[in-house]
Design an enzyme around this catalytic site. Structure first.
Site, mmCIF file in Angstrom:
data_model
loop_
_atom_site.group_PDB
_atom_site.id
_atom_site.type_symbol
_atom_site.label_atom_id
_atom_site.label_comp_id
_atom_site.label_asym_id
_atom_site.label_seq_id
_atom_site.Cartn_x
_atom_site.Cartn_y
_atom_site.Cartn_z
ATOM 1 N N ASP A 67 0.847 -1.199 0.000
ATOM 2 C CA ASP A 67 0.000 0.000 0.000
ATOM 3 C C ASP A 67 0.877 1.241 0.000
ATOM 4 O OD1 ASP A 67 1.014 -0.292 2.578
ATOM 5 O OD2 ASP A 67 -0.905 -0.829 3.464
ATOM 6 N N HIS A 138 -6.643 -5.202 10.141
ATOM 7 C CA HIS A 138 -6.389 -4.906 8.725
ATOM 8 C C HIS A 138 -5.121 -5.590 8.228
ATOM 9 C CE1 HIS A 138 -4.073 -0.911 9.716
ATOM 10 N NE2 HIS A 138 -3.246 -1.924 9.683
ATOM 11 N N GLU A 143 -9.169 -2.187 5.517
ATOM 12 C CA GLU A 143 -9.764 -1.979 6.832
ATOM 13 C C GLU A 143 -10.965 -2.907 7.008
ATOM 14 O OE1 GLU A 143 -7.985 -0.322 8.749
ATOM 15 O OE2 GLU A 143 -7.625 1.755 8.180
HETATM 16 P P1 PGA Z 1 2.680 -2.493 12.992
HETATM 17 O O1 PGA Z 1 1.525 -2.300 11.929
HETATM 18 O O2 PGA Z 1 3.628 -3.496 12.421
HETATM 19 O O3 PGA Z 1 3.314 -1.140 13.131
HETATM 20 O O4 PGA Z 1 2.042 -2.975 14.256
HETATM 21 C C1 PGA Z 1 0.895 -3.457 11.436
HETATM 22 C C2 PGA Z 1 -0.093 -3.089 10.368
HETATM 23 O O5 PGA Z 1 -0.723 -2.016 10.483
HETATM 24 O O6 PGA Z 1 -0.240 -3.851 9.410
#
Ligand code: PGA
Length: 253
Positions: A67, A138, A143
């Site tokens: 993304d 997500h 989401e």
């Molecule tokens: P994080 O984010 O690794 O910073 O916990 C995970 C995500 O949002 O996919």
């Protein structure tokens, strides 16, 4: 009907990173057109450090982002492209043109999103897609509520995600409100999935994603539809998984 997944529980994030790097290198070594799908966020950082410390053939390696934010200046250090260049591409000696991202300039359209998907096909497809899991379940910026058959598209970020992603920005109000993300079906198109989860704050959502129903309400649950999905979790993230369950094939230490 789900295919299940393989769960590897490691004592700490460091061991998770070592195991993840080994699996990634193995998956890429088996491909004549090696393409690694990369995730951003904090979780994969030790894995990237481990990968850049190892020696493996990167002569044909391409990196594809899950993304990217929409609307950041091209030279923004807060973009996911900049993070992947800094953390992985440059240490591995890969030029910027080997880092590919969903469309993010101007206003991506269904046509430019479809072109990105076609570009993935032209690269030979993603051999292994690395995934983190958001507190809300997500994957990428899919989401809760994202259709399981969704493809690359523009999405509005939730307040929780904006807050969780604020660190590289001066304040949460500077985090872009929109992003372009590979869809859930796009992610499921990779030949192998590797979801990483570390820390107690991921335990509840990991349990929901792995043991609850496969549902758009918990996008990460969709990995159970993939024939080759591996989950690597540290003990803190895995502590709510009763690893004796039939549903969970644990190979922890
Ligand atoms: P994080 O984010 O690794 O910073 O916990 C995970 C995500 O949002 O996919």
């Amino acid at each position: 009907m789900t295919n299940g997944y393989e769960l590897l529980v490691e004592p700490t994030p460091t061991e998770c990173a070592e195991t993840a790097a080994g699996l990634i290198i193995e998956a890429l070594a088996g491909s004549s057109t090696p393409v690694l799908g990369v995730a951003t966020g904090l979780t994969p950082l030790p894995t990237y450090a481990e990968l850049t410390a190892r020696s493996f053939d990167v002569s044909h390696l391409q990196l594809v982002l899950l993304d990217e934010y929409i609307g950041l200046p091209a030279d923004s250090e807060a973009s996911f492209r900049a993070a992947v260049r800094r953390l992985l591409a440059e240490p591995l000696g890969l030029p910027p043109e080997r880092v590919h991202a969903p469309p993010h300039e101007g206003a991506p359209t269904p046509e430019t999103c479809a072109q990105f998907e076609a570009h993935l096909g032209a690269l030979g497809g993603i051999d292994l897609q690395l995934l983190g899991i958001g507190r809300n379940g997500h994957i990428g910026f899919n989401e809760p509520g994202s259709a399981l058959d969704s493809r690359t598209r523009v999405v509005e970020l939730t307040a929780e995600t904006i807050e969780d992603n604020a660190a590289p920005f001066a304040a949460a109000r500077f985090v872009p409100r929109r992003a372009c993300t590979q869809g859930i079906a796009t992610i499921l198109g990779a030949r192998q999935l590797l979801l990483l989860a570390t820390g107690r704050h991921k335990a509840e959502i990991l349990r929901t994603a792995l043991l609850g129903p496969v549902t758009p309400d918990v996008p990460a649950s969709a990995i159970r539809l993939h024939p080759r999905a591996v989950v690597i979790a540290d003990r803190a993230a895995a502590h709510l998984l009763r690893t004796g369950d039939d549903d969970v094939r644990a190979r922890g230490r």
